[in-house]
Design an enzyme around this catalytic site. Structure first.
Site, short mmCIF file in Angstrom:
data_model
loop_
_atom_site.label_atom_id
_atom_site.label_comp_id
_atom_site.label_asym_id
_atom_site.label_seq_id
_atom_site.Cartn_x
_atom_site.Cartn_y
_atom_site.Cartn_z
N HIS A 92 -39.94 31.87 -25.22
CA HIS A 92 -38.74 31.26 -25.80
C HIS A 92 -39.11 30.56 -27.12
O HIS A 92 -38.48 30.79 -28.15
CB HIS A 92 -38.13 30.25 -24.82
CG HIS A 92 -37.14 29.32 -25.45
ND1 HIS A 92 -35.93 29.74 -25.93
CD2 HIS A 92 -37.19 27.98 -25.70
CE1 HIS A 92 -35.28 28.71 -26.45
NE2 HIS A 92 -36.02 27.62 -26.33
N ASP A 121 -31.52 41.71 -58.32
CA ASP A 121 -32.12 41.98 -57.01
C ASP A 121 -33.29 41.01 -56.86
O ASP A 121 -33.54 40.19 -57.75
CB ASP A 121 -32.61 43.44 -56.90
CG ASP A 121 -32.73 43.87 -55.44
OD1 ASP A 121 -33.28 43.11 -54.63
OD2 ASP A 121 -32.25 44.98 -55.10
N TRP A 157 -45.90 27.58 -26.82
CA TRP A 157 -45.85 28.20 -28.16
C TRP A 157 -46.93 27.63 -29.07
O TRP A 157 -47.26 28.21 -30.10
CB TRP A 157 -44.46 28.03 -28.79
CG TRP A 157 -44.25 26.76 -29.56
CD1 TRP A 157 -43.85 25.58 -29.03
CD2 TRP A 157 -44.46 26.53 -30.96
NE1 TRP A 157 -43.79 24.63 -30.02
CE2 TRP A 157 -44.15 25.18 -31.21
CE3 TRP A 157 -44.87 27.34 -32.02
CZ2 TRP A 157 -44.25 24.62 -32.48
CZ3 TRP A 157 -44.96 26.77 -33.29
CH2 TRP A 157 -44.65 25.42 -33.51
N SER A 185 -45.55 39.18 -42.81
CA SER A 185 -44.15 39.36 -43.22
C SER A 185 -43.62 38.09 -43.91
O SER A 185 -43.02 38.16 -44.98
CB SER A 185 -43.30 39.69 -42.00
OG SER A 185 -41.95 39.49 -42.27
N SER A 186 -43.88 36.93 -43.29
CA SER A 186 -43.38 35.67 -43.90
C SER A 186 -44.02 35.44 -45.26
O SER A 186 -43.35 34.99 -46.19
CB SER A 186 -43.73 34.46 -43.04
OG SER A 186 -43.32 34.63 -41.76
N HIS A 269 -47.11 21.38 -38.55
CA HIS A 269 -46.14 20.41 -39.03
C HIS A 269 -45.39 20.90 -40.27
O HIS A 269 -44.16 20.86 -40.28
CB HIS A 269 -46.69 19.00 -39.20
CG HIS A 269 -45.55 18.05 -39.18
ND1 HIS A 269 -44.92 17.67 -38.02
CD2 HIS A 269 -44.80 17.55 -40.18
CE1 HIS A 269 -43.86 16.94 -38.32
NE2 HIS A 269 -43.76 16.85 -39.62
N GLU A 271 -44.80 23.83 -40.81
CA GLU A 271 -43.94 24.87 -40.24
C GLU A 271 -42.59 24.32 -39.79
O GLU A 271 -41.56 24.95 -40.00
CB GLU A 271 -44.66 25.55 -39.06
CG GLU A 271 -43.80 26.42 -38.17
CD GLU A 271 -43.33 27.70 -38.82
OE1 GLU A 271 -43.94 28.09 -39.84
OE2 GLU A 271 -42.38 28.31 -38.31
N TYR A 273 -41.02 21.93 -41.09
CA TYR A 273 -40.20 21.71 -42.29
C TYR A 273 -39.77 23.03 -42.91
O TYR A 273 -38.71 23.09 -43.55
CB TYR A 273 -40.93 20.82 -43.30
CG TYR A 273 -41.08 19.42 -42.77
CD1 TYR A 273 -40.02 18.82 -42.12
CD2 TYR A 273 -42.26 18.72 -42.88
CE1 TYR A 273 -40.14 17.55 -41.58
CE2 TYR A 273 -42.39 17.44 -42.36
CZ TYR A 273 -41.32 16.87 -41.71
OH TYR A 273 -41.44 15.63 -41.18
N SER A 284 -26.23 21.22 -48.30
CA SER A 284 -25.95 20.64 -49.62
C SER A 284 -25.03 21.53 -50.45
O SER A 284 -24.48 21.08 -51.46
CB SER A 284 -27.25 20.42 -50.40
OG SER A 284 -28.12 19.63 -49.66
N HIS A 318 -49.88 13.34 -35.82
CA HIS A 318 -48.94 12.61 -34.95
C HIS A 318 -48.56 13.44 -33.74
O HIS A 318 -47.94 12.93 -32.82
CB HIS A 318 -47.72 12.09 -35.72
CG HIS A 318 -46.79 13.16 -36.21
ND1 HIS A 318 -46.07 13.04 -37.37
CD2 HIS A 318 -46.44 14.35 -35.70
CE1 HIS A 318 -45.33 14.12 -37.55
NE2 HIS A 318 -45.54 14.92 -36.54
N HIS A 319 -48.93 14.72 -33.74
CA HIS A 319 -48.74 15.54 -32.54
C HIS A 319 -49.88 15.33 -31.56
O HIS A 319 -49.86 15.87 -30.46
CB HIS A 319 -48.67 17.03 -32.90
CG HIS A 319 -47.53 17.37 -33.80
ND1 HIS A 319 -46.29 17.74 -33.33
CD2 HIS A 319 -47.42 17.38 -35.16
CE1 HIS A 319 -45.48 17.98 -34.34
NE2 HIS A 319 -46.14 17.77 -35.47
N THR A 344 -35.96 11.62 -46.18
CA THR A 344 -34.92 12.19 -45.32
C THR A 344 -33.68 11.30 -45.35
O THR A 344 -32.54 11.79 -45.40
CB THR A 344 -35.44 12.35 -43.89
OG1 THR A 344 -36.74 12.94 -43.95
CG2 THR A 344 -34.54 13.24 -43.08
N LYS A 347 -31.59 11.94 -48.33
CA LYS A 347 -30.74 13.13 -48.21
C LYS A 347 -29.49 12.82 -47.40
O LYS A 347 -28.37 13.16 -47.80
CB LYS A 347 -31.52 14.28 -47.58
CG LYS A 347 -32.73 14.68 -48.39
CD LYS A 347 -33.34 15.97 -47.91
CE LYS A 347 -32.65 17.16 -48.50
NZ LYS A 347 -33.06 17.55 -49.83
N ARG A 466 -43.05 18.04 -19.61
CA ARG A 466 -42.62 19.35 -20.13
C ARG A 466 -43.32 20.48 -19.39
O ARG A 466 -44.37 20.29 -18.83
CB ARG A 466 -43.08 19.52 -21.58
CG ARG A 466 -42.47 18.68 -22.58
CD ARG A 466 -43.26 18.82 -23.88
NE ARG A 466 -43.03 20.11 -24.54
CZ ARG A 466 -43.55 20.45 -25.71
NH1 ARG A 466 -44.32 19.60 -26.34
NH2 ARG A 466 -43.30 21.62 -26.24
#
Lengths: 547, 196
Positions: A92, A121, A157, A185-186, A269, A271, A273, A284, A318-319, A344, A347, A466
């Site tokens: 998932h 293009d 994951w 690909s990314s 991290h 990632e 964002y 926006s 922080h993880h 943040t 924004k 979890r």
């Protein structure tokens, strides 16, 4: 969602030349059927392919989530084996992150960036085709691991070593290969987007004239180029640990499993964002349109996005507050994480101020954008709670974390994608989405999301861990609510599919400028956008003197 | 091709070349982080990583005024049929005083196998102050089938051990040694620790 093709283009192949040169190329007969989609180099067609792929994967990842929620409906083990439960939570996460959210944003970028900057293009159309067609390969490979002996990935994951090396199922090598392909690909997509934005803008459009969706994607693409190679490095090290006897993450040979976590989150991290910055860009664009006001603080939005991107490289640990970091490191990562709340907050302040005294109407894209602002902010606040290192010792690996990142990803990233789809559907199909059905989809989604994820805060604060298929009895009520909400949310996404299909087939005709307050360049081309647009660069008129 | 298009094409090329260079750089950086992390941990003593080479005893005055409790924890590992035990679970020493404690390895299988005990020190800011004079953890061990081997650990806590530390835990985890790692140090590599 396929673009409507005007008849005069139907026999012509979209250009394979580097953008800018195609008007001098002879046109060959366009391949028919599947070959047309396999060979297309048109940014609009590739954008549609990305979006359709992402939608399919959204449902596959959603079904995995529903298996998890069905098992957690009641305490005890009812439906699936714990081993399979672990594969479901892992798949998932992997599918939603790498196959649903990221390709959806890339799809929107493909469709909208050339239109928003007045380019004919993408800069590298053939590379664009290649980066899309890598994705089905990667994720068919990843999904096929579920059928292999020993099952698919079951280590979450985040694939922490040694769970993903020493104790991993034999299919892990396929998982690594799939992730490598998705990563390539990314990366190719990111290079293409950077090359497009930096070189293909309409004459006269300066960087600070670009719409914010373009800006946020430019910064996201830089993040991708910086961290996807690190992910590639980590999974290569895993591959060598598993198959070639190295000991990067194996203490027996002098390696260190904690190193895995440092490397992973150095990628991980930024990632997260990558999955939210383009959402900021979409919101926006939508809020000023339906508030009928200019976006408040354009320049500060750009700088805030860049600040968030830079800070994302300084907060990874922080993880890992509970791995045994020294006090200095705990403090550093705690303060740097809290610092992210400042840009943040800028924004959120700008969005709210744009709404202030605006002439607001509540079309479906605006509903999703407003829900984004409110619910993403809730997710941001629980993130601030998690940033407090001493408190995190209590919250770590509980459902509170699950509640937090689902609040920023589902009503954050996913709602923004849906807002973007409703916003640009008139441009893609030439028809407005069905208003009543879209409202129904919105309200079902909002109720479903909150019913699913809000109770998880309480379960987590009470200590529910979890990734465990069974739980103590005191968590039963919260989990039952979450499961009901999850199924409600899941089923209501079928309304979204219905709205999109109806919109492609027909509906109220949309003019070129489909929304009254919309100002960007994409609204100057007809709806539906013809296959080829801006073959001669448009003249860019600055609608407002930028600061 | 117009001049405008030429300029555009050159710009795209330049961007792509720079992006690819950044990509390669970041990929290399990921691998460079492995030795950097190791060096960083050894210098700061973070992560409980201790020197795996013998150090000489430093003759310094024993600090009689304070006691430090040193605890020993031994842990087995999947894939190695060994047992590891320690003569005493904890002892009290003065900083500066050399101490010895005996560890016993027992091979419960009938086949010879190679293993290694990997040390870790907690809290991590004590790491740099644990001086190991002789330790079985410096190299791989070979145990014949059913062999029992008693080896000493000789260590000394340095006198400049921070004031706030009054308990130090030494953890030894046993790991099987695989074929790959053995090549250099073994001549007869017929039976080795089995793969997990």
């Amino acid at each position: 969602m396929a673009p409507k093709l005007p008849p005069q283009h139907s026999l012509q192949q979209s250009s394979t030349a580097v953008a800018g040169g195609q008007s001098h190329h002879e046109h060959h007969a366009q391949p028919k059927g599947i070959m047309r989609w396999l060979l297309t180099t048109n940014h609009k067609e590739i954008g549609s392919l990305y979006l359709i792929f992402s939608l399919v994967m959204f449902f596959i990842g959603g079904i995995f989530a529903l298996v998890v929620r069905a098992e957690l409906f009641q305490p005890g083990l009812q439906l699936v084996e714990p081993e399979f439960f672990n594969q479901m939570t892992t798949m998932h996460g992997l599918i939603m992150v790498f196959a649903a959210v990221m390709p959806a944003f890339t799809g929107l970028a493909n469709w909208m960036i050339p239109l928003q900057i007045g380019a004919p293009d993408m800069a590298l159309p053939r590379l664009n085709n290649f980066s899309f067609w890598l994705l089905p390969v990667a994720f068919i490979l990843l999904l096929s691991t579920l059928l292999m002996p020993g099952g698919g990935p079951n280590f979450g994951w985040t694939f922490y070593a040694p769970l993903s090396t020493t104790y991993a199922p034999p299919s892990t090598t396929f998982f690594i290969l799939a992730l490598h392909i998705a990563g390539i690909s990314s990366i190719l997509g990111a290079i293409n987007i950077i090359a497009t934005i930096l070189n293909m803008r309409a004459p006269g459009m300066r960087m600070m004239d670009m719409p914010l969706f373009v800006w946020t994607w430019l910064i996201t693409a830089f993040l991708l180029i910086a961290v996807m190679p690190v992910l590639a490095g980590v999974i290569t090290m895993m591959l060598m640990d598993i198959n070639f006897g190295t000991s990067f993450f194996d203490a027996a040979g002098g390696g260190d499993p904690v190193l895995f976590q440092h490397l992973f989150w150095f990628f991980g991290h930024p990632e997260v964002y990558i999955m939210i910055l383009p959402a900021f860009g979409i919101v926006s664009a939508i809020i000023p349109t339906f508030a009928r006001k200019r976006l408040f603080g354009y320049a500060s939005m750009v700088y805030a996005t860049a600040a968030i991107a830079l800070l994302s490289f300084l907060v990874w640990a922080h993880h890992m507050f509970v791995v045994g970091l020294p006090l200095t490191a705990e403090l550093f990562f705690m303060y740097s994480t809290m610092l992210i709340a400042v840009p943040t907050g800028v924004k959120v302040f700008n969005w709210v101020t744009t709404l202030f005294r605006g002439s607001i109407s509540f079309e479906p894209p605006m509903l999703f954008a407003l829900a984004f602002v409110v619910l993403f902010t809730i997710g941001g606040f629980s993130g601030l709670m998690l940033a407090i290192a001493p408190a995190d010792f209590q919250y770590h690996d509980t459902y509170f974390v699950v509640a937090h990142f689902h609040y920023v990803l589902v009503p954050g990233a996913i709602f923004a994608i849906m807002a973007g789809v409703y916003y640009w559907l008139p441009k893609w199909t030439g028809h407005y989405p069905h208003e009543r059905l879209a409202q129904c989809h919105f309200w079902c989604s909002v109720v479903g999301v909150n019913l699913t994820f809000f109770p998880m805060h309480f379960a987590g604060l009470a200590g529910m861990p979890r990734r465990i298929p069974d739980y103590a009895l005191q968590f039963a009520d919260f989990n039952m609510l979450s499961s009901i909400g999850a199924f409600f949310f899941g089923v209501s996404q079928l309304i979204f599919v219905l709205v999109v299909v109806l919109c492609v087939k027909g509906g109220k005709k949309a003019p070129a400028k489909a929304w009254e307050g919309a100002e960007d360049l994409e609204w100057s081309v007809p709806s539906p956008a013809p296959l080829h647009t801006f073959e001669t660069p448009p003249v860019f008129h600055r609608t407002h003197p930028s600061e | 091709m117009t001049e405008y298009e030429m300029v555009r094409k050159a710009g795209v090329q330049r961007t792509v070349i720079r992006s690819v260079a950044a990509l390669i750089g970041m990929f290399a950086f990921a691998f460079a982080l492995v030795p950097l992390y190791d060096v960083f941990c050894r210098i700061t003593g973070l992560n409980g990583k201790v020197d795996t080479t013998a150090q000489a005893i430093v003759h310094e005055e024993v600090d009689q005024s304070r006691y430090v409790t040193v605890q020993f924890i031994t842990r087995g590992s999947a894939g190695l049929p060994w047992q590891m035990s320690v003569a005493t679970r904890q002892m009290r020493v003065h900083p500066g005083q050399a101490a010895e404690v005996e560890f016993t390895f027992t091979n419960n299988s009938h086949q010879e196998s190679w293993g290694r005990a990997v040390p870790s020190v907690s809290p991590s800011n004590a790491t740099a102050h644990v001086r190991k004079v002789s330790c079985f953890c410096f190299q791989e061990q070979l145990l014949q089938g059913d062999e029992r081997l008693t080896v000493p650990l000789v260590f000394q806590l340095s006198r400049d051990l921070p004031e706030e530390i009054n308990t130090i835990t030494l953890v030894y985890t046993l790991y099987p040694v695989h074929n790959m790692a053995m090549g250099a140090s073994v001549n007869n590599n017929n039976t080795l620790g089995d793969e997990i």
